[in-house]
Scaffold this motif. Sequence first.
Motif, mmCIF file in Angstrom:
data_model
loop_
_atom_site.group_PDB
_atom_site.id
_atom_site.type_symbol
_atom_site.label_atom_id
_atom_site.label_comp_id
_atom_site.label_asym_id
_atom_site.label_seq_id
_atom_site.Cartn_x
_atom_site.Cartn_y
_atom_site.Cartn_z
ATOM 1 N N GLU A 125 12.102 29.559 6.948
ATOM 2 C CA GLU A 125 12.466 28.188 6.561
ATOM 3 C C GLU A 125 11.249 27.415 6.045
ATOM 4 N N PHE A 126 10.109 27.566 6.710
ATOM 5 C CA PHE A 126 8.891 26.894 6.257
ATOM 6 C C PHE A 126 8.495 27.377 4.853
ATOM 7 N N ARG A 127 8.523 28.700 4.653
ATOM 8 C CA ARG A 127 8.097 29.247 3.362
ATOM 9 C C ARG A 127 9.059 28.831 2.244
ATOM 10 N N GLU A 128 10.344 28.816 2.558
ATOM 11 C CA GLU A 128 11.321 28.409 1.541
ATOM 12 C C GLU A 128 11.230 26.911 1.241
ATOM 13 N N ALA A 129 11.085 26.100 2.273
ATOM 14 C CA ALA A 129 11.058 24.649 2.083
ATOM 15 C C ALA A 129 9.826 24.188 1.317
ATOM 16 N N PHE A 130 8.700 24.881 1.519
ATOM 17 C CA PHE A 130 7.443 24.418 0.925
ATOM 18 C C PHE A 130 6.861 25.416 -0.071
ATOM 19 N N ASP A 131 7.681 26.397 -0.492
ATOM 20 C CA ASP A 131 7.300 27.353 -1.539
ATOM 21 C C ASP A 131 5.981 28.056 -1.222
ATOM 22 N N LEU A 132 5.930 28.705 -0.062
ATOM 23 C CA LEU A 132 4.720 29.382 0.392
ATOM 24 C C LEU A 132 4.921 30.889 0.416
ATOM 25 N N THR A 133 3.867 31.646 0.080
ATOM 26 C CA THR A 133 3.896 33.098 0.221
ATOM 27 C C THR A 133 3.589 33.465 1.670
ATOM 28 N N HIS A 134 3.696 34.758 1.992
ATOM 29 C CA HIS A 134 3.316 35.214 3.330
ATOM 30 C C HIS A 134 1.853 34.867 3.604
ATOM 31 N N GLY A 135 0.990 35.188 2.627
ATOM 32 C CA GLY A 135 -0.432 34.896 2.809
ATOM 33 C C GLY A 135 -0.717 33.413 2.854
ATOM 34 N N GLY A 136 0.006 32.629 2.052
ATOM 35 C CA GLY A 136 -0.201 31.183 2.039
ATOM 36 C C GLY A 136 0.168 30.539 3.361
ATOM 37 N N PHE A 137 1.339 30.895 3.880
ATOM 38 C CA PHE A 137 1.737 30.349 5.175
ATOM 39 C C PHE A 137 0.820 30.855 6.279
ATOM 40 N N GLY A 138 0.456 32.135 6.198
ATOM 41 C CA GLY A 138 -0.471 32.680 7.184
ATOM 42 C C GLY A 138 -1.810 31.970 7.163
ATOM 43 N N SER A 139 -2.264 31.585 5.988
ATOM 44 C CA SER A 139 -3.544 30.869 5.881
ATOM 45 C C SER A 139 -3.461 29.488 6.524
ATOM 46 N N LEU A 140 -2.362 28.779 6.283
ATOM 47 C CA LEU A 140 -2.179 27.474 6.925
ATOM 48 C C LEU A 140 -2.143 27.630 8.443
ATOM 49 N N TYR A 141 -1.417 28.639 8.884
ATOM 50 C CA TYR A 141 -1.292 28.877 10.322
ATOM 51 C C TYR A 141 -2.636 29.240 10.932
ATOM 52 N N SER A 142 -3.382 30.055 10.240
ATOM 53 C CA SER A 142 -4.689 30.463 10.737
ATOM 54 C C SER A 142 -5.650 29.277 10.787
ATOM 55 N N ALA A 143 -5.635 28.458 9.754
ATOM 56 C CA ALA A 143 -6.508 27.287 9.733
ATOM 57 C C ALA A 143 -6.181 26.340 10.888
ATOM 58 N N ALA A 144 -4.885 26.126 11.115
ATOM 59 C CA ALA A 144 -4.470 25.245 12.208
ATOM 60 C C ALA A 144 -4.858 25.822 13.558
ATOM 61 N N THR A 145 -4.656 27.123 13.726
ATOM 62 C CA THR A 145 -4.974 27.763 14.996
ATOM 63 C C THR A 145 -6.475 27.805 15.228
ATOM 64 N N LEU A 146 -7.242 28.077 14.176
ATOM 65 C CA LEU A 146 -8.691 28.100 14.300
ATOM 66 C C LEU A 146 -9.231 26.731 14.711
ATOM 67 N N THR A 147 -8.733 25.677 14.100
ATOM 68 C CA THR A 147 -9.147 24.328 14.475
ATOM 69 C C THR A 147 -8.773 24.038 15.921
ATOM 70 N N SER A 148 -7.592 24.469 16.318
ATOM 71 C CA SER A 148 -7.161 24.292 17.699
ATOM 72 C C SER A 148 -8.109 24.988 18.662
ATOM 73 N N GLY A 149 -8.499 26.212 18.335
ATOM 74 C CA GLY A 149 -9.402 26.965 19.212
ATOM 75 C C GLY A 149 -10.751 26.304 19.360
ATOM 76 N N ILE A 150 -11.280 25.779 18.260
ATOM 77 C CA ILE A 150 -12.579 25.105 18.311
ATOM 78 C C ILE A 150 -12.502 23.856 19.191
ATOM 79 N N LEU A 151 -11.446 23.066 19.011
ATOM 80 C CA LEU A 151 -11.295 21.846 19.806
ATOM 81 C C LEU A 151 -11.051 22.170 21.275
ATOM 82 N N LEU A 152 -10.425 23.311 21.526
ATOM 83 C CA LEU A 152 -10.122 23.706 22.902
ATOM 84 C C LEU A 152 -11.387 23.946 23.726
ATOM 85 N N LEU A 153 -12.472 24.336 23.065
ATOM 86 C CA LEU A 153 -13.738 24.512 23.771
ATOM 87 C C LEU A 153 -14.132 23.245 24.515
ATOM 88 N N TRP A 154 -13.876 22.107 23.902
ATOM 89 C CA TRP A 154 -14.183 20.818 24.534
ATOM 90 C C TRP A 154 -13.041 20.352 25.431
#
Length: 410
Positions: free
Chosen positions: A38-67
């Motif tokens: 649904e996310f990929r269809e609604a926002f016209d994302l490829t597998h790699g594109g959606f994966g990149s957004l997800y990875s960026a969000a998760t990576l930022t979450s992990g960094i903030l979690l240290l604090w």
Amino acid sequence: MTSLRLIALDWRLLAFGFLMSFSSSFGQTYFISLFSAEFREAFDLTHGGFGSLYSAATLTSGILLLWAGGLIDRFDLRLFGAFVLVGIAAASAFASATAGPATLVVVLFLLRFFGQGLASHTAVTAVARYAEPGVRGRSVSLAALGFPVGEAIWPTAAVALIALIGWRWTYGAAGLLALLVFLPVAMVLLATHGRRHADLMAKTVDDGTDGGLRQWTRGEVMRDPTFLWSLTAVLAPSFIVTGILFHQVHLTETKGWDLSVFATGYVAYAACQIAVALVTGPAIDRIGARRVARVYLAPMVIGLVLLGVSDTVWSGLIFLAMCGATSGASSTLLGTLWAEIYGVRHLGAIRALVTACSVVSSALSPALMGWGLDAGIAIDAIALACAVYVVLGIGVLWVLFTRRGIASGR
């Protein structure tokens, strides 16, 4: 002590841990990935594109979690738990209203930070810290049952709700559940927490010991070679399972499986997770977390090899079951291993470091595997490569925790 007697003695703490692990579901990969089409269809994302957004969000979450993860050592658990549950509710509400890729990455960050990150961290850290050492393994295993219960319930429920009311209303309903049910229940369960915390503080001091166990700070742990080497192995499940399940829609399409049939495998995942968790807790109390650590990754190897060599739907279901077995051991083991080695005084900060590393590893895999899939690398080849890495990880843990006196924490 039987599990029933343990529950009777400290049912409030165990129920709070269960509730927090259960509430983490809305930010876990297995739940979010059910919305990937649904996310990929609604926002016209490829597998790699959606994966990149997800990875960026998760990576930022992990960094903030240290604090943020270390704050559980400094703030009242009642305040910290309320903060996490309100965050999950807000993130779910924002998910239901996301309007494009820019807002989607913010939503993914909030879901990962409050759900997968802080809710899981709070569940295990609270129980591992306040449970008595002789029953810590069983206590964490009982509290961590919220993870498999969520995995058993939510995939099937989410698929049905998405078909019935749409993906936006489904995430909106999740937010209301967290705010109107989970939050009030958590506050009731922690009503007597002040006395428990005062008792713990009286038994541990920053520069002393608790029962002969040194209380390590996070800085000291980060300089310990045993800790650093062990991370290369214990982070494997988060990287591998997150990456493969994030692309489960692609997996089922290429294998020719029905997604709804594959989703039923989460019941097997949860059943194995529960069974192994209930066995792992007493085993840790009896023989120690370090001995259990040597073998807990083995089931994942079996699942990955089957996934890589077979196209029958049963291989997918067995893969989920074997991942559930490793996850069941991991949820209990990683809640107790660091307490056994490094003490409980600074456990929040230490576990925040481990959780942040786990989040970062899970951030990398969706994008890396997505790029691999876009480049034409078969999911079978990815699974077999992961199996080889896990075998190497088992070897590392066996060496680390077999040598006499290593990581004794004394």
